[in-house]
Motif scaffolding. Structure first.
Motif, mmCIF file in Angstrom:
data_model
loop_
_atom_site.group_PDB
_atom_site.id
_atom_site.type_symbol
_atom_site.label_atom_id
_atom_site.label_comp_id
_atom_site.label_asym_id
_atom_site.label_seq_id
_atom_site.Cartn_x
_atom_site.Cartn_y
_atom_site.Cartn_z
ATOM 1 N N ASP A 171 0.172 -5.157 -8.029
ATOM 2 C CA ASP A 171 -0.439 -5.607 -6.326
ATOM 3 C C ASP A 171 -0.090 -4.529 -5.404
ATOM 4 O O ASP A 171 -0.305 -5.063 -4.388
ATOM 5 C CB ASP A 171 0.887 -6.576 -6.934
ATOM 6 N N THR A 172 -0.337 -3.396 -5.953
ATOM 7 C CA THR A 172 -0.099 -2.470 -4.794
ATOM 8 C C THR A 172 -1.252 -1.131 -4.734
ATOM 9 O O THR A 172 -1.710 -0.915 -5.907
ATOM 10 C CB THR A 172 1.408 -1.590 -5.645
ATOM 11 N N GLU A 173 -1.041 -1.996 -3.891
ATOM 12 C CA GLU A 173 -2.701 0.060 -3.399
ATOM 13 C C GLU A 173 -2.206 0.620 -3.342
ATOM 14 O O GLU A 173 -1.488 0.943 -2.841
ATOM 15 C CB GLU A 173 -3.533 -0.964 -2.315
ATOM 16 N N VAL A 174 -3.062 1.528 -3.411
ATOM 17 C CA VAL A 174 -2.763 3.068 -3.044
ATOM 18 C C VAL A 174 -4.155 4.031 -2.255
ATOM 19 O O VAL A 174 -5.284 3.962 -2.655
ATOM 20 C CB VAL A 174 -2.958 4.181 -3.882
ATOM 21 N N MET A 175 -3.962 5.012 -1.670
ATOM 22 C CA MET A 175 -4.885 4.868 -0.692
ATOM 23 C C MET A 175 -4.638 6.791 -0.664
ATOM 24 O O MET A 175 -3.141 7.440 -0.437
ATOM 25 C CB MET A 175 -5.011 4.844 0.671
ATOM 26 N N MET A 176 -5.424 7.623 -0.737
ATOM 27 C CA MET A 176 -5.031 9.425 -1.076
ATOM 28 C C MET A 176 -5.781 10.008 0.690
ATOM 29 O O MET A 176 -6.782 9.854 0.962
ATOM 30 C CB MET A 176 -5.870 9.548 -2.328
ATOM 31 N N ILE A 177 -4.934 10.710 0.982
ATOM 32 C CA ILE A 177 -4.952 11.653 2.055
ATOM 33 C C ILE A 177 -5.305 12.891 1.474
ATOM 34 O O ILE A 177 -4.722 13.437 0.820
ATOM 35 C CB ILE A 177 -3.718 12.097 3.613
ATOM 36 N N LEU A 225 0.550 -0.992 -0.145
ATOM 37 C CA LEU A 225 0.214 0.062 -0.061
ATOM 38 C C LEU A 225 0.739 1.492 -0.180
ATOM 39 O O LEU A 225 1.913 1.227 0.816
ATOM 40 C CB LEU A 225 -1.249 -0.579 1.651
ATOM 41 N N VAL A 226 0.667 2.223 -0.903
ATOM 42 C CA VAL A 226 1.121 3.475 -0.700
ATOM 43 C C VAL A 226 -0.393 4.210 -0.450
ATOM 44 O O VAL A 226 -1.060 4.408 -0.688
ATOM 45 C CB VAL A 226 1.227 3.247 -2.253
ATOM 46 N N ILE A 227 0.398 5.316 0.894
ATOM 47 C CA ILE A 227 -0.545 6.726 1.334
ATOM 48 C C ILE A 227 0.077 7.315 0.599
ATOM 49 O O ILE A 227 1.249 8.089 1.481
ATOM 50 C CB ILE A 227 -0.560 6.026 2.714
ATOM 51 N N LEU A 274 -1.594 13.282 -8.066
ATOM 52 C CA LEU A 274 -2.972 12.413 -8.887
ATOM 53 C C LEU A 274 -1.337 11.685 -9.796
ATOM 54 O O LEU A 274 -1.938 10.713 -10.156
ATOM 55 C CB LEU A 274 -3.042 13.176 -8.843
ATOM 56 N N ASP A 275 -0.523 12.368 -9.355
ATOM 57 C CA ASP A 275 0.506 11.876 -10.427
ATOM 58 C C ASP A 275 1.279 10.203 -10.245
ATOM 59 O O ASP A 275 1.629 9.257 -11.040
ATOM 60 C CB ASP A 275 1.869 12.590 -11.205
ATOM 61 N N LEU A 276 1.348 10.401 -8.624
ATOM 62 C CA LEU A 276 1.860 9.071 -8.183
ATOM 63 C C LEU A 276 1.079 8.447 -8.093
ATOM 64 O O LEU A 276 1.012 6.953 -8.728
ATOM 65 C CB LEU A 276 2.096 9.845 -6.774
ATOM 66 N N VAL A 277 -0.298 8.343 -7.443
ATOM 67 C CA VAL A 277 -1.887 7.309 -8.016
ATOM 68 C C VAL A 277 -1.439 6.712 -9.512
ATOM 69 O O VAL A 277 -1.002 5.871 -10.050
ATOM 70 C CB VAL A 277 -2.832 7.933 -8.147
ATOM 71 N N ARG A 278 -1.453 7.478 -10.488
ATOM 72 C CA ARG A 278 -0.992 7.462 -11.805
ATOM 73 C C ARG A 278 -0.239 6.442 -12.139
ATOM 74 O O ARG A 278 -0.778 5.177 -12.647
ATOM 75 C CB ARG A 278 -1.091 8.623 -12.749
ATOM 76 N N HIS A 279 0.541 7.090 -11.420
ATOM 77 C CA HIS A 279 2.040 6.091 -12.202
ATOM 78 C C HIS A 279 2.130 4.075 -11.159
ATOM 79 O O HIS A 279 2.765 3.278 -11.971
ATOM 80 C CB HIS A 279 3.475 7.069 -11.312
ATOM 81 N N VAL A 280 1.503 4.849 -9.977
ATOM 82 C CA VAL A 280 1.609 3.092 -8.985
ATOM 83 C C VAL A 280 0.523 1.961 -10.263
ATOM 84 O O VAL A 280 1.252 1.282 -9.867
ATOM 85 C CB VAL A 280 0.866 3.627 -7.736
ATOM 86 N N ARG A 281 -0.633 3.412 -10.316
ATOM 87 C CA ARG A 281 -1.396 1.907 -10.794
ATOM 88 C C ARG A 281 -1.027 1.330 -12.488
ATOM 89 O O ARG A 281 -1.309 0.760 -12.664
ATOM 90 C CB ARG A 281 -2.714 3.259 -11.617
ATOM 91 N N GLU A 282 -0.124 2.280 -13.674
ATOM 92 C CA GLU A 282 0.091 2.061 -14.195
ATOM 93 C C GLU A 282 1.492 0.781 -14.093
ATOM 94 O O GLU A 282 1.665 -0.083 -14.960
ATOM 95 C CB GLU A 282 0.795 3.283 -15.172
#
Ligand SMILES: Nc1ncnc2c1ncn2[C@@H]1O[C@H](COP(=O)(O)OP(=O)(O)OP(=O)(O)O)[C@@H](O)[C@H]1O
Ligand SMILES: [Mg+2]
Length: 438
Positions: free
Chosen positions: A67-73, A42-44, A55-63
């Motif tokens: 096998d890693t989830e993202v949570m946004m604060i 998990l990346v927070i 947001l760019d980090l979320v996109r980068h992780v998704r692409e």
């Protein structure tokens, strides 16, 4: 990952205490470096970051990291960006300020989902019965699952009622994520937690200049939930003025931003929850009858834990396993008498209380057996219930206090009134009752 040192520290401290291995990074570049070198669950990330945004980090992780989830604060005023984050693949978002408990339960939720996905949906099957995040096997809960399934197949408004800690929010999520709206946002709103003066603009947004300080227009929770589901928690906390406005949304399916006269169509499914008896509030004139009927198209009642029979034991085992794993301990067992105490106790705080009690027990217990004296005294006495004239005055008093508290729905002021003592005395007695005996 966060650009503010204090948030980062809080996260690190809490998550480490919760048994997680934590890596921190002050910016996106550093975070990506860690990701490339280590397999993470998990990346927070904070939304607002210097240079490259969250947001760019979320996109980068998704692409790049399936096998890693993202949570946004996110900060309080950025509902829209949070929704953007979810659309591009963040699994959860958490609005600042948040409590330790909210953080840990959001993290647990994401990791549970990840585990289910990894194990091809067969995990836990033999050990406990899991249905959309619920651990339950009682007949009364099977009825709830059927109701959730039916609710998920329609777009009707649902009113979820039940005592505090019975899983109302879990039920709302289950409805949303098994409905055709599951890929659109689920937006929870705690109606009691937002100041009255702000609630309207939070829900419906506002246009520039609508009030002092409205320097630009901003979308509300209803815009954020467009195409998806809004969850109005503690709906009875809304003022009657807000109730009228909500009624209009339900009737016309359109919303009007604060300061604007133009209405706009929205496609939002409404789920509402309450731990109060709305019907009696209607009788007392505190909740509008017409709104009640609009919300109450489908009703789901979450039964109190004490009525779920052996689910108590199922849940206790589940939480023991979960917290022990978090602490790297082997899960302790319960003695038969201890299980009997858990089973007999009346659980005024329901599943949330059980979860907290078990967490404390797992942290405090060194051996591999939990016995009656290890339990909080409220529970110790419940093992002795129905054993006739063998109890001390203190035990009888503790049980009576706990029963009164349950009947007052946890309201200490009311319980103190019924007991004929002041709140301070009640608090002292409760504190005493919660101490484990030695
Ligand atoms: N049947 C269940 N199985 C596993 N976990 C559960 C179950 N029911 C509730 N929980 C957990 O218990 C906690 C409380 O649940 P939830 O927040 O949904 O309750 P609630 O009814 O909304 O409570 P409140 O009225 O206090 O807001 C959460 O951590 C949730 O995940
Ligand atoms: Mg809730």
């Amino acid at each position: 990952m966060d650009d503010s040192a204090t948030t980062l520290e809080v996260l690190q401290r809490n998550l480490t205490a919760g048994g997680y291995q934590v890596f921190t990074a002050p910016g996106v570049a550093e975070a990506i470096e860690i990701l490339e070198g280590t397999a993470l669950d998990l990346v927070i990330t904070d939304l607002k970051m210097p240079r490259v945004g969250g947001l760019d980090l979320v996109r980068h992780v998704r692409e790049n990291f399936k096998d890693t989830e993202v949570m946004m604060i996110t900060g309080y005023p950025s509902v829209k960006s949070a929704v953007d984050a979810i659309k591009i693949g963040a699994e959860e978002f958490l609005a600042k300020p948040f409590t330790d408990e909210e953080l840990l339960s959001a993290v647990q939720r994401v990791l549970d989902k990840l585990n289910v996905r990894r194990s091809g949906h067969t995990a836990l099957g033999q050990v406990v019965s899991v249905h959309k995040g619920f651990i339950a096997d009682s007949r009364i809960m099977h009825k709830v699952f059927i109701a959730i399934g039916k609710a998920a197949r329609t777009s009707a408004t649902v009113l979820i009622s039940g005592e505090s800690g019975t899983g109302k929010e879990l039920a709302a999520r289950a409805i949303h994520y098994s409905s055709t709206r599951s890929s659109a946002p689920f937006v929870p709103v705690n109606c009691g937690g937002i100041p009255e003066a702000l609630l309207e603009s939070e829900l419906f947004g506002h246009v520039k200049g609508a009030f002092t300080g409205a320097t630009e227009s901003r979308a509300g929770f209803f815009h954020a939930a467009d195409g998806g589901t809004i969850f109005l928690d503690e709906v009875s906390d809304m003022s009657t003025a807000m109730q009228v406005k909500l009624l209009r949304v339900l009737q016309d399916k359109e919303i009007c931003m604060v300061g604007s006269s133009r209405a706009r169509k929205v496609d939002v499914r409404i789920l509402a929850a309450t731990n109060k008896d709305l019907q009696s509030l209607v009788k007392k004139g505190l909740f509008r009858e017409d709104l009640f009927y609009r919300l109450n198209v489908i009703t789901i009642f979450m039964p109190p834990l004490r009525e779920r029979g052996d689910d108590i034991l199922l849940l206790a085992r589940h939480f023991v396993t979960k917290f022990a794993a978090g602490l790297g301990k082997s899960p302790p067992r319960f003695s038969d008498k201890a299980l009997q105490s858990l089973r007999n106790y009346n659980w005024p705080g329901n599943v949330r209380e059980l979860e907290n009690v078990i967490q404390r027990l797992v942290v405090m217990t060194d051996g591999d057996l939990i016995e009656v004296p290890d339990l909080p005294s409220l529970m110790r006495f419940s093992a002795l219930r129905r054993t006739g004239f063998t109890r001390t005055l203190a035990e009888v008093e503790a049980e009576y206090i706990s029963n009164v508290l349950t009947s007052a729905e946890g309201n200490k002021t009311r319980a103190a009134e019924i007991l004929g003592i002041d709140r301070k005395t009640l608090r002292q007695k409760l504190r005493k009752m919660e101490e484990p005996s030695s």
